[in-house]
Scaffold this motif. Structure first.
Motif, PDB file in Angstrom:
ATOM      1  N   VAL A  76      77.685  39.638 -37.236  1.00  0.00           N
ATOM      2  CA  VAL A  76      76.927  38.754 -36.352  1.00  0.00           C
ATOM      3  C   VAL A  76      75.480  39.211 -36.322  1.00  0.00           C
ATOM      4  CG1 VAL A  76      76.792  37.831 -34.022  1.00  0.00           C
ATOM      5  CG2 VAL A  76      78.974  38.613 -34.927  1.00  0.00           C
ATOM      6  N   GLU A  77      74.569  38.263 -36.410  1.00  0.00           N
ATOM      7  CA  GLU A  77      73.151  38.593 -36.389  1.00  0.00           C
ATOM      8  C   GLU A  77      72.468  37.873 -35.230  1.00  0.00           C
ATOM      9  OE1 GLU A  77      69.194  39.565 -37.072  1.00  0.00           O
ATOM     10  OE2 GLU A  77      69.899  37.501 -36.901  1.00  0.00           O
ATOM     11  N   ASN A  78      71.793  38.637 -34.409  1.00  0.00           N
ATOM     12  CA  ASN A  78      70.975  38.087 -33.331  1.00  0.00           C
ATOM     13  C   ASN A  78      69.801  39.037 -33.096  1.00  0.00           C
ATOM     14  OD1 ASN A  78      71.072  35.623 -32.075  1.00  0.00           O
ATOM     15  ND2 ASN A  78      72.910  36.084 -30.888  1.00  0.00           N
ATOM     16  N   LEU A 120      61.896  41.115 -40.461  1.00  0.00           N
ATOM     17  CA  LEU A 120      62.603  40.318 -39.457  1.00  0.00           C
ATOM     18  C   LEU A 120      62.689  38.853 -39.861  1.00  0.00           C
ATOM     19  CD1 LEU A 120      63.770  40.942 -36.583  1.00  0.00           C
ATOM     20  CD2 LEU A 120      61.695  39.964 -35.670  1.00  0.00           C
ATOM     21  N   SER A 233      70.136  31.847 -26.010  1.00  0.00           N
ATOM     22  CA  SER A 233      68.901  31.766 -26.787  1.00  0.00           C
ATOM     23  C   SER A 233      67.795  31.297 -25.852  1.00  0.00           C
ATOM     24  CB  SER A 233      69.052  30.791 -27.967  1.00  0.00           C
ATOM     25  OG  SER A 233      69.328  29.476 -27.513  1.00  0.00           O
ATOM     26  N   GLY A 234      66.559  31.353 -26.324  1.00  0.00           N
ATOM     27  CA  GLY A 234      65.473  30.866 -25.481  1.00  0.00           C
ATOM     28  C   GLY A 234      64.185  31.620 -25.699  1.00  0.00           C
ATOM     29  N   ASN A 369      62.097  31.519 -30.173  1.00  0.00           N
ATOM     30  CA  ASN A 369      63.444  31.237 -29.703  1.00  0.00           C
ATOM     31  C   ASN A 369      64.285  32.446 -30.076  1.00  0.00           C
ATOM     32  OD1 ASN A 369      65.623  29.794 -28.662  1.00  0.00           O
ATOM     33  ND2 ASN A 369      66.008  28.695 -30.569  1.00  0.00           N
TER      34      ASN A 369
ATOM     35  N   SER B  56      66.569  37.321 -40.133  1.00  0.00           N
ATOM     36  CA  SER B  56      66.911  37.504 -38.730  1.00  0.00           C
ATOM     37  C   SER B  56      66.639  36.236 -37.914  1.00  0.00           C
ATOM     38  CB  SER B  56      66.070  38.665 -38.183  1.00  0.00           C
ATOM     39  OG  SER B  56      66.534  39.065 -36.929  1.00  0.00           O
ATOM     40  N   LEU B  57      67.512  35.963 -36.969  1.00  0.00           N
ATOM     41  CA  LEU B  57      67.377  34.827 -36.047  1.00  0.00           C
ATOM     42  C   LEU B  57      67.305  33.486 -36.774  1.00  0.00           C
ATOM     43  CD1 LEU B  57      64.857  36.377 -33.479  1.00  0.00           C
ATOM     44  CD2 LEU B  57      67.335  36.175 -33.246  1.00  0.00           C
ATOM     45  N   LEU B  58      67.974  33.395 -37.914  1.00  0.00           N
ATOM     46  CA  LEU B  58      67.978  32.132 -38.664  1.00  0.00           C
ATOM     47  C   LEU B  58      68.423  30.962 -37.786  1.00  0.00           C
ATOM     48  CD1 LEU B  58      67.883  30.486 -41.341  1.00  0.00           C
ATOM     49  CD2 LEU B  58      70.317  31.010 -41.573  1.00  0.00           C
ATOM     50  N   GLN B  60      68.429  30.548 -34.552  1.00  0.00           N
ATOM     51  CA  GLN B  60      67.395  30.177 -33.573  1.00  0.00           C
ATOM     52  C   GLN B  60      66.272  29.383 -34.240  1.00  0.00           C
ATOM     53  OE1 GLN B  60      69.046  33.032 -33.329  1.00  0.00           O
ATOM     54  NE2 GLN B  60      69.065  33.803 -31.239  1.00  0.00           N
ATOM     55  N   ARG B  61      65.843  29.853 -35.423  1.00  0.00           N
ATOM     56  CA  ARG B  61      64.709  29.197 -36.076  1.00  0.00           C
ATOM     57  C   ARG B  61      65.039  27.766 -36.490  1.00  0.00           C
ATOM     58  NH1 ARG B  61      63.262  32.608 -40.765  1.00  0.00           N
ATOM     59  NH2 ARG B  61      65.114  33.861 -40.347  1.00  0.00           N
ATOM     60  N   LEU B  63      67.559  25.800 -35.015  1.00  0.00           N
ATOM     61  CA  LEU B  63      67.918  24.925 -33.887  1.00  0.00           C
ATOM     62  C   LEU B  63      66.727  24.594 -32.997  1.00  0.00           C
ATOM     63  CD1 LEU B  63      71.500  26.152 -32.962  1.00  0.00           C
ATOM     64  CD2 LEU B  63      70.813  24.218 -34.383  1.00  0.00           C
ATOM     65  N   GLN B  64      65.748  25.533 -32.896  1.00  0.00           N
ATOM     66  CA  GLN B  64      64.604  25.220 -32.031  1.00  0.00           C
ATOM     67  C   GLN B  64      63.846  24.006 -32.554  1.00  0.00           C
ATOM     68  OE1 GLN B  64      61.951  28.583 -31.796  1.00  0.00           O
ATOM     69  NE2 GLN B  64      61.028  28.242 -33.775  1.00  0.00           N
ATOM     70  N   VAL B  68      66.869  22.554 -29.672  1.00  0.00           N
ATOM     71  CA  VAL B  68      67.961  23.322 -29.062  1.00  0.00           C
ATOM     72  C   VAL B  68      67.504  24.760 -28.854  1.00  0.00           C
ATOM     73  CG1 VAL B  68      70.314  24.184 -29.326  1.00  0.00           C
ATOM     74  CG2 VAL B  68      69.738  21.847 -30.051  1.00  0.00           C
ATOM     75  N   SER B  69      67.156  25.089 -27.617  1.00  0.00           N
ATOM     76  CA  SER B  69      66.770  26.446 -27.236  1.00  0.00           C
ATOM     77  C   SER B  69      67.315  26.657 -25.841  1.00  0.00           C
ATOM     78  CB  SER B  69      65.242  26.582 -27.250  1.00  0.00           C
ATOM     79  OG  SER B  69      64.849  27.826 -26.717  1.00  0.00           O
ATOM     80  N   VAL B  73      73.508  31.147 -29.340  1.00  0.00           N
ATOM     81  CA  VAL B  73      73.563  30.837 -30.773  1.00  0.00           C
ATOM     82  C   VAL B  73      73.705  32.147 -31.540  1.00  0.00           C
ATOM     83  CG1 VAL B  73      71.987  28.912 -30.319  1.00  0.00           C
ATOM     84  CG2 VAL B  73      71.141  30.908 -31.522  1.00  0.00           C
ATOM     85  N   TYR B  74      74.332  32.066 -32.695  1.00  0.00           N
ATOM     86  CA  TYR B  74      74.660  33.242 -33.493  1.00  0.00           C
ATOM     87  C   TYR B  74      74.484  32.921 -34.972  1.00  0.00           C
ATOM     88  CZ  TYR B  74      77.296  33.932 -29.198  1.00  0.00           C
ATOM     89  OH  TYR B  74      77.663  34.026 -27.875  1.00  0.00           O
ATOM     90  N   THR B  75      74.045  33.911 -35.724  1.00  0.00           N
ATOM     91  CA  THR B  75      74.124  33.809 -37.174  1.00  0.00           C
ATOM     92  C   THR B  75      75.308  34.657 -37.626  1.00  0.00           C
ATOM     93  OG1 THR B  75      71.740  33.531 -37.290  1.00  0.00           O
ATOM     94  CG2 THR B  75      72.872  34.082 -39.340  1.00  0.00           C
TER      95      THR B  75
END
Lengths: 380, 380
Positions: A76-78, A120, A233-234, A369, B56-58, B60-61, B63-64, B68-69, B73-75
Motif C-alpha cells: 500500500v502506498e500513501n 516522491l 485524503s485532502g 491532495n 507516490s500518491l498516484l 490522490q493525483r 482523483l483530485q 475527489v479529495s 484513497v490508496y495506491t
C-alpha cells in the motif's frame, strides 16, 4: 464492526542502513513480530505492507521469508502515511470479520534514493522548481510566526523536546539530546527552518499484529484495543488557503474521535507527524490538543512533555526517531502499543491508557491532495 | 456480504505514450468513467489505484483532478495484478457495506522505465543474473513442450489467435493480425520464445466503477454483477517444483469458483494473463478450461476462439492489447463489462453472460511469491 486488537509490535531500529533494502528491513521487523507472538504462518489471513520506494511485490518478498505464502497480500502506498494505511487496511479486515489475524508492516530504505522529495513524484513542475517538502513547511512556519506571535525559538523548543525524548529510545535514529544553541548553529535549510528543525532521512521498518478478540486471547502477548482507525485524503490548508490549518488532520481527527467515542482531553499521549518542528504546532492544533495559535505556548510550558498534560511524541517523533517514509506510521503504533502495555521502559508516559497516532503523507502544494492516517488505541 | 456491481468502465488506449505519466493516463481513464456514469465527486466513498511505477500518491493525483479529495484513497501494488487488486479492494469495501460507490483504476507508464523486469525488484541476485520474466517463461515453455508433446507452433497459435482478436480492438497496442510466419521471423528472445510470443511493454490506464445495488439503480449505465473476487499470493509451481502447473492460479480459481457458485464449464469468456503465449496454456489448464497438458490442442481446435467453446482473451489479451503492468487487471474487467452488457462491438462474444478475468503478478523464480487476482462477473 468487530473489536480489533493490536497484540504484538516490532521495530527494526531506524537510521542510515544503505546495505539493507526495504525487503530485508521489513523482514527483520516481521520476523521479530512472529517470534514474539508465536503465530504460525498458516494463521495469517492477510498481509499489508506499506512502502513508497520498496519496489514491486515488497509484501510478498517480506512475508515469504517468514513462511507466509498463500493468503492475499498487498503493498500500500500513501507517501509517509503508507505504513499506517497498511495498519488501517488490516484493521478493516478484522473489523469487518473477514480476517482474524493480520500482519501489517511498513518498511523503507530511503538512503538508497538520497532522501528528499524528488523521488516522491514525477513530472511535477512545482517540485522541480524547488517547492520541496522543507520549502513548503518553511512557508507554513513563516505564516505561523507572523500570525501568532511565535518565534524561531518556539520551533527550536519542539526539536529540543523531541530530541530529549528520543535520546532514551534505542530504536531512534538520533539518540542524543541537543541544545537550542545546537539548533541555531545548524545550517539553514529554508528560512526559518534550520537542519535540526527537520527530521532525518532514515531507513527502517516496523510491524504490527492486528487480530480479533478470540485470536488475541490465544496469545501470550499483551493486547491493546483499536478504538479508532481512519484514513482520509485532502489538503493541508483550508478551502481559503489558510496554510496554518491542516484541514486533512482536522477532518481525520474528527472522524477518529467519533469512532472512538473519545475527545482530545482523553488522550494521554500522541505520536505526531513532526516531519518539521512547525508540523508539531500545526497538527497539535488541528488535533485539538492545543488552542489555535497557542501550540507553541503549550510546548514552552512543558504541556507536551512526557510528564506533561498530554505527551507529544514521547518516543522522540520523526525529528529524533527518524523518518523512513513508509515505516513511520507503523512504528508510531508500535510505540503506542508499548506505552499502553507498560513496556515503554525509559520512554514510559505515567499512567498511559489512551494514545493517538497521527501521520500525514504529501502536503507539498503541487500535490494538493495528500493522506492522513490516524489510530486511537486504549489499554485493554 | 452485499451484492456488488460494476456500473461503468473506461480505458485510455494502450500503446507507447512516453509523454504521458501514470497520473495523466489514470486521469484520462477516470475522467471518462466519471463523465460516462455521471457520478458526482461527493458520491465517491473510497478510491483505489493500482500501479507499480506510478510514483507516490498516484491515486490522490488522479482523483483530485476529477474533484475527489477527502475520502480515503490508496495506491495498491501487486506487480501485474495491481489494477485488479485495486478492483478487489473496491469490491471488498462495497461487499462489506463500508462503501456504496468506489472508483478503482490501474495506470502505468512503463516506457519511461524502458520496460522489462529490472525495475521490478531491487537487489535480487537471480534477476540480476538474467532470470528475467522472458527467461522464466521460456523455461516453463521448454518443460511444457517436453512433457506434453507440444511444439513451438502451438505457442505461435496462441499469438496468432490473440493478435487476430486484438486487431479489432481500438484500445489495443497492436491492432494488426500476424501470421505464423511473422512469429517465426521475429527475433529470438529466450528459446523457444520469439518476440511475437511476448506481450509488448505498454502505457495505459483503465478505470471501473464498483457500487452497491441501490447506487447502481440510480445510474443510467448498464451494470454487471461481481460474483467472485479473490486475491491470493503464492508460487507459480507446485510444492514439488512442477513448473507447468501455476499453483497460484489454481488456488485462486478454486476460491473464485466457490464464491461465485460457478464452474469452469459455465464460463463464456476468459480474459487471461497471456504475458507470453505459453502463459495462456499453463493458466488455461490451471483455470480448468482445458485438461492438463491439452490446452495447446484446445487452441489448435479453435475452442478458445471468440466463437469457440470458451473465448479466451477476445479483446486480444496482453499479447495484442499490450501490458501496462498496473493497468492490465483493471482493463480486463472493463473488457468483460462490455462483453456482458453487449457493448463489445466487433469483439462481442455471442451470448456472453459469464466472464472470468485472470491476472498474475510476479512469477520469476527469484521472487518466489507472486500475486493472482481473479474476478467472475455475470450479466445482471
Amino acid at each position: 464492526m468487530k473489536p480489533v486488537y493490536v497484540a504484538g509490535a516490532a521495530v527494526h531500529p531506524f537510521g542510515k542502513q544503505p546495505g539493507l533494502n526495504a525487503a530485508e528491513l521489513g523482514y527483520r521487523a516481521v520476523r521479530q513480530l512472529v517470534e514474539q507472538t508465536g503465530i504460525t504462518p498458516d494463521a495469517v489471513d492477510v498481509g499489508y505492507g506499506g512502502s513508497s520506494y520498496g519496489g514491486s511485490l515488497l509484501t510478498q518478498r517480506v512475508l515469504q521469508r517468514v513462511g507466509v505464502s498463500g493468503p492475499p497480500v498487498y503493498t500500500v502506498e500513501n507517501a509517509c502515511a503508507s505504513g499506517a494505511s497498511a495498519v488501517h487496511l488490516g484493521w478493516q479486515a478484522v473489523a469487518s470479520g473477514a480476517a482474524d489475524c493480520v500482519i501489517a508492516f511498513g518498511a523503507e530504505n530511503l538512503s538508497s534514493f538520497g532522501g528528499g522529495t524528488l523521488p516522491l513524484t514525477t513530472n511535477d513542475i512545482e517540485i522541480e522548481q524547488g517547492m520541496v517538502m522543507p520549502a513548503a513547511y518553511a512557508m507554513r512556519a513563516q505564516r505561523y510566526l507572523h500570525d501568532f506571535g511565535a518565534t524561531a525559538d518556539d520551533l527550536t523548543a519542539v526539536s529540543v523536546k523531541n530530541r530529549r525524548n528520543g535520546a532514551q529510545n534505542p530504536r531512534a535514529h538520533f539518540q542524543r539530546e541537543i541544545s537550542p544553541q545546537d539548533v541555531a548553529d545548524s545550517r539553514a535549510i529554508a528560512d526559518p527552518l534550520r537542519l535540526l528543525h527537520c527530521c532525518p532521512n532514515s531507513d527502517g521498518a516496523a510491524a504490527v499484529l492486528l487480530c480479533s478478540e478470540d485470536f488475541a486471547r490465544q496469545l501470550d502477548t499483551p493486547r491493546v484495543r483499536v478504538r479508532g482507525s481512519v484514513v482520509r485524503s485532502g489538503t493541508f490548508h483550508t478551502q481559503f488557503r489558510d496554510m496554518t490549518w491542516p484541514d486533512i488532520t482536522a477532518r481525520t481527527a474528527k472522524a477518529a474521535y467519533e469512532m472512538a467515542g473519545l475527545a482530545p482531553a482523553d488522550l494521554d499521549l500522541v505520536e505526531l507527524h513532526d516531519a518539521f518542528s512547525i508540523a508539531e504546532l500545526l497538527h497539535a492544533e488541528a488535533l485539538g490538543i492545543a488552542e489555535r495559535g497557542k501550540a507553541h505556548q503549550a510546548v514552552r510550558n512543558g504541556e507536551f512533555d512526557r510528564d506533561g498534560r498530554v505527551a507529544v511524541s514521547p518516543s522522540g517523533g520523526l525529528i529524533s526517531r527518524g523518518h523512513p517514509v513508509g515505516a513511520t506510521g507503523a512504528t508510531q503504533i508500535c510505540e503506542a502499543y508499548w506505552q499502553l502495555t507498560g513496556q515503554a521502559g525509559p520512554l514510559q508516559v505515567p499512567g498511559a491508557s489512551v494514545a493517538l497516532t497521527h501521520v500525514t503523507g504529501g502536503g507539498i502544494f503541487g500535490v494538493d491532495n495528500g493522506a492522513c492516517a490516524m489510530h486511537i488505541l486504549t489499554a485493554d
